[in-house]
Design a protein around this motif. Structure first.
Motif, short mmCIF file in Angstrom:
data_model
loop_
_atom_site.label_atom_id
_atom_site.label_comp_id
_atom_site.label_asym_id
_atom_site.label_seq_id
_atom_site.Cartn_x
_atom_site.Cartn_y
_atom_site.Cartn_z
N ALA A 256 49.25 26.07 39.51
CA ALA A 256 49.99 25.84 38.29
C ALA A 256 49.12 26.42 37.03
N LEU A 257 50.00 26.68 35.80
CA LEU A 257 49.51 26.74 34.59
C LEU A 257 48.27 25.99 34.27
N GLY A 258 47.12 26.57 34.02
CA GLY A 258 45.94 25.61 33.76
C GLY A 258 45.23 25.44 34.72
N GLU A 259 45.55 25.79 35.91
CA GLU A 259 44.78 25.39 37.16
C GLU A 259 43.96 26.58 37.35
N GLU A 260 42.70 26.28 37.63
CA GLU A 260 41.51 27.17 37.68
C GLU A 260 41.65 28.07 39.26
N PHE A 261 41.14 29.33 38.94
CA PHE A 261 40.97 29.81 40.41
C PHE A 261 39.87 31.18 40.21
N SER A 262 39.38 31.55 40.99
CA SER A 262 38.47 32.66 40.95
C SER A 262 38.68 33.66 42.01
N TYR A 263 38.32 34.91 41.47
CA TYR A 263 38.34 36.23 42.36
C TYR A 263 37.05 36.90 42.48
N GLU A 264 37.02 37.67 43.44
CA GLU A 264 35.72 38.36 43.88
C GLU A 264 36.32 39.68 44.20
N ILE A 265 36.04 40.75 43.61
CA ILE A 265 36.24 42.30 43.87
C ILE A 265 35.01 43.01 44.25
N GLU A 266 34.83 43.55 45.60
CA GLU A 266 33.72 44.41 45.91
C GLU A 266 34.19 45.67 46.62
N VAL A 267 33.76 46.65 46.10
CA VAL A 267 33.95 47.90 46.84
C VAL A 267 32.65 48.73 46.97
N LYS A 268 32.71 48.78 48.57
CA LYS A 268 31.41 49.43 49.20
C LYS A 268 31.81 50.28 50.07
N ILE B 38 35.50 50.71 50.93
CA ILE B 38 36.32 49.52 51.39
C ILE B 38 36.31 48.68 50.18
N MET B 39 37.22 48.24 49.77
CA MET B 39 37.60 47.22 48.94
C MET B 39 37.91 45.80 49.54
N SER B 40 37.14 44.86 49.33
CA SER B 40 37.14 43.57 49.76
C SER B 40 37.38 42.55 48.65
N LEU B 41 38.35 41.76 48.86
CA LEU B 41 38.88 40.71 47.93
C LEU B 41 38.65 39.12 48.50
N THR B 42 38.20 38.42 47.48
CA THR B 42 38.25 36.94 47.89
C THR B 42 38.54 36.21 46.69
N PHE B 43 39.59 35.47 47.15
CA PHE B 43 40.29 34.45 46.02
C PHE B 43 39.91 32.87 46.60
N ILE B 44 39.43 32.10 45.44
CA ILE B 44 38.88 30.95 45.79
C ILE B 44 39.67 29.96 44.59
N SER B 45 40.19 28.80 45.05
CA SER B 45 40.82 27.91 44.19
C SER B 45 40.79 26.34 44.74
N GLU B 46 40.06 25.38 44.08
CA GLU B 46 39.91 23.92 44.79
C GLU B 46 41.36 23.28 45.15
N GLY B 47 41.25 22.99 46.39
CA GLY B 47 42.53 22.42 46.85
C GLY B 47 43.63 23.54 47.57
N HIS B 48 42.96 24.80 47.71
CA HIS B 48 43.96 25.71 48.12
C HIS B 48 42.87 26.66 49.21
#
Length: 366
Positions: A226-238, A241-251
Motif C-alpha cells: 500500500a501507499l505509505g507501507e514501508e519496504f526495504s531493498y538491498e542491491i549487491e553487485v559482486k 552477479i547482481m543480487s537483490l533482496t526485498f523485505i517488508s513486514e507481513g510480506h
C-alpha cells in the motif's frame, strides 16, 4: 513610630529583592524560551537523516543539478519530514516539467559520484522507504502509468542503459500497488533503438499487467504494497552477479540474482514472451551483446524517478502516459495528485576501491 518606619523599610527592601529576583527569573525564562524557539526552527537536512550525501549528486524535479546535497533542501522537491517512525527524506517529482538529460520524465534523484565495473565490483546499496503518492492520472493501457522508480543501477558508458530499475506502481482507487524490478538489455551494436526491459514481480504484478482500455484497471494485487507501507531493498553487485533482496513486514522476503557480464538474450529466439508482448510490437526487438555490461562503468541511483508523463501514448505505448501536467505548473500538479512522492528513512552504500570518478556522466547530462 520608629518601629513603624523600621517595619516599612524592611517591607520595602524585601519587595525590592523579590522584584529583582522575579525580573531575573522572567529574563531567564524569556531567554530559555527564545533558545527553544531557535532550536525548534533549526532545519533538519536530508544529510542529517541519511549521512552519506558526499557519495552522490542530486538532480531536482525541475531538471537542475543541485550537486552534493549536504545541508541542502528545496521545499518543492527535496526536504525532510517526520512521523511516529522518525525522520524521513522526501523526494518529490511532478508529472510534467523540465527534465534532466534525454529523459521524458522528471526526477528528484541521487546519482552516485563514482562508477564501478560489474566484472570486478564489490558494491552495495541498501534503502528503507515508503511511497506516498503516484500520479492520479494516466492511460491504464500504458505500463509506466501511475509508477515511480525508487532505485537504479545505470551505465555511465556507451548506450547508458539500465541493468536495474526498481518500480512501485498503484492504480487509482486501489489500496495495494506492485513492486517489481527491470533489467534492460545492453543492446548489441551502435543502434540502441531496439533496447527493451524485462520485468520481474516482487510483490503484486510485473510491468506487463495493464488495463484493457484507458480507464479500466487490472485487478488489485492481493499481495501488494500500500501507499505509505514501508519496504526495504538491498542491491549487491559482486564479481559480475547482481543480487537483490526485498523485505517488508507481513510480506514474504524475495531474492533474485542476475548475471551482468554474460547475456542470455543474444539471439531473437531468446527474447522472452513478456517482451514479445510489450516491446516487439513497437519495434523494440534488439538483442544484447554477449558480454552484457562487462567493461562498462555503472553507478547507483536512488530517489523518485516519476515514470508518468504527459506525452501521448501514440508516441510509445509502454512509456508515454498521457497524464495531466497542467502545462508544467508544479503547484497545480501537486494540488490534484499528479506527482510522485517517496520517503526514505535509511540508506547505506559501500563502494569498492576499484570505483572511479563518474564526472563524465554528469558532464554529459548537466
Amino acid at each position: 513610630m520608629k518601629t513603624q518606619i523600621s517595619t516599612s523599610l524592611s517591607t520595602f527592601l524585601a519587595l525590592g529583592v523579590f522584584l529583582l529576583l522575579s525580573s531575573c527569573f522572567d529574563t531567564d525564562k524569556k531567554e530559555s524560551k527564545k533558545e527553544t524557539q531557535i532550536e525548534e526552527q533549526k532545519t533538519v537536512y536530508a544529510s542529517d537523516v541519511i549521512p552519506f550525501f558526499d557519495q552522490w549528486k542530486l538532480i531536482l524535479g525541475d531538471g537542475s543539478n543541485a550537486g552534493i546535497a549536504t545541508d541542502f533542501e528545496n521545499k518543492d522537491f527535496f526536504y525532510t519530514t517526520n512521523d511516529s517512525a522518525g525522520n524521513w527524506v522526501v523526494f518529490k517529482a511532478p508529472n510534467g516539467g523540465d527534465t534532466h538529460g534525454t529523459s521524458n520524465n522528471t526526477r528528484t534523484e541521487l546519482a552516485q559520484t563514482k562508477k564501478w565495473f560489474p566484472k570486478t565490483a564489490n558494491d552495495k546499496l541498501t534503502a528503507t522507504l515508503k511511497v506516498m503518492n503516484v500520479s492520479a492520472t494516466g492511460d491504464a493501457r500504458v505500463a509506466a502509468s501511475h509508477a515511480v522508480v525508487v532505485g537504479q543501477i545505470h551505465s555511465a558508458d556507451k548506450h547508458e542503459n539500465e541493468p536495474l530499475k526498481i518500480f512501485y506502481k498503484k492504480y487509482p482507487g486501489q489500496t495495494k500497488g506492485s513492486v517489481f524490478w527491470h533489467y534492460e538489455i545492453n543492446t548489441a551494436g551502435d543502434d540502441n533503438s531496439g533496447r527493451w526491459d524485462y520485468s520481474s514481480a516482487v510483490w503484486g504484478n510485473d510491468f506487463s499487467v495493464v488495463g484493457t482500455d484507458e480507464n479500466t484497471y487490472p485487478e488489485e494485487p492481493k499481495d501488494g504494497i500500500a501507499l505509505g507501507e514501508e519496504f526495504s531493498y538491498e542491491i549487491e553487485v559482486k564479481d559480475g552477479i547482481m543480487s537483490l533482496t526485498f523485505i517488508s513486514e507481513g510480506h514474504e522476503t524475495k531474492t533474485f540474482t542476475k548475471n551482468l557480464i554474460e547475456s542470455e538474450y543474444t539471439t531473437k529466439a531468446d527474447i522472452p514472451e513478456q517482451t514479445q508482448k510489450l516491446f516487439v510490437p513497437i519495434g523494440q526487438d534488439g538483442v544484447e551483446r554477449k558480454a552484457a555490461y562487462t567493461g562498462e562503468g555503472c553507478f547507483f541511483k536512488l530517489g523518485a524517478y516519476n515514470q508518468t508523463n504527459g506525452k501521448s501514448p501514440e508516441t510509445n505505448k509502454n512509456w508515454c502516459s498521457g497524464a495531466e501536467t497542467h502545462g508544467g505548473d508544479i503547484k497545480k500538479q501537486y494540488a490534484d495528485g499528479n506527482y510522485a512522492e517517496v520517503w526514505f528513512k535509511t540508506g547505506s552504500i559501500s563502494v569498492s576501491d576499484a570505483a572511479v570518478s563518474n564526472d563524465g556522466y554528469f558532464a554529459k547530462n548537466d
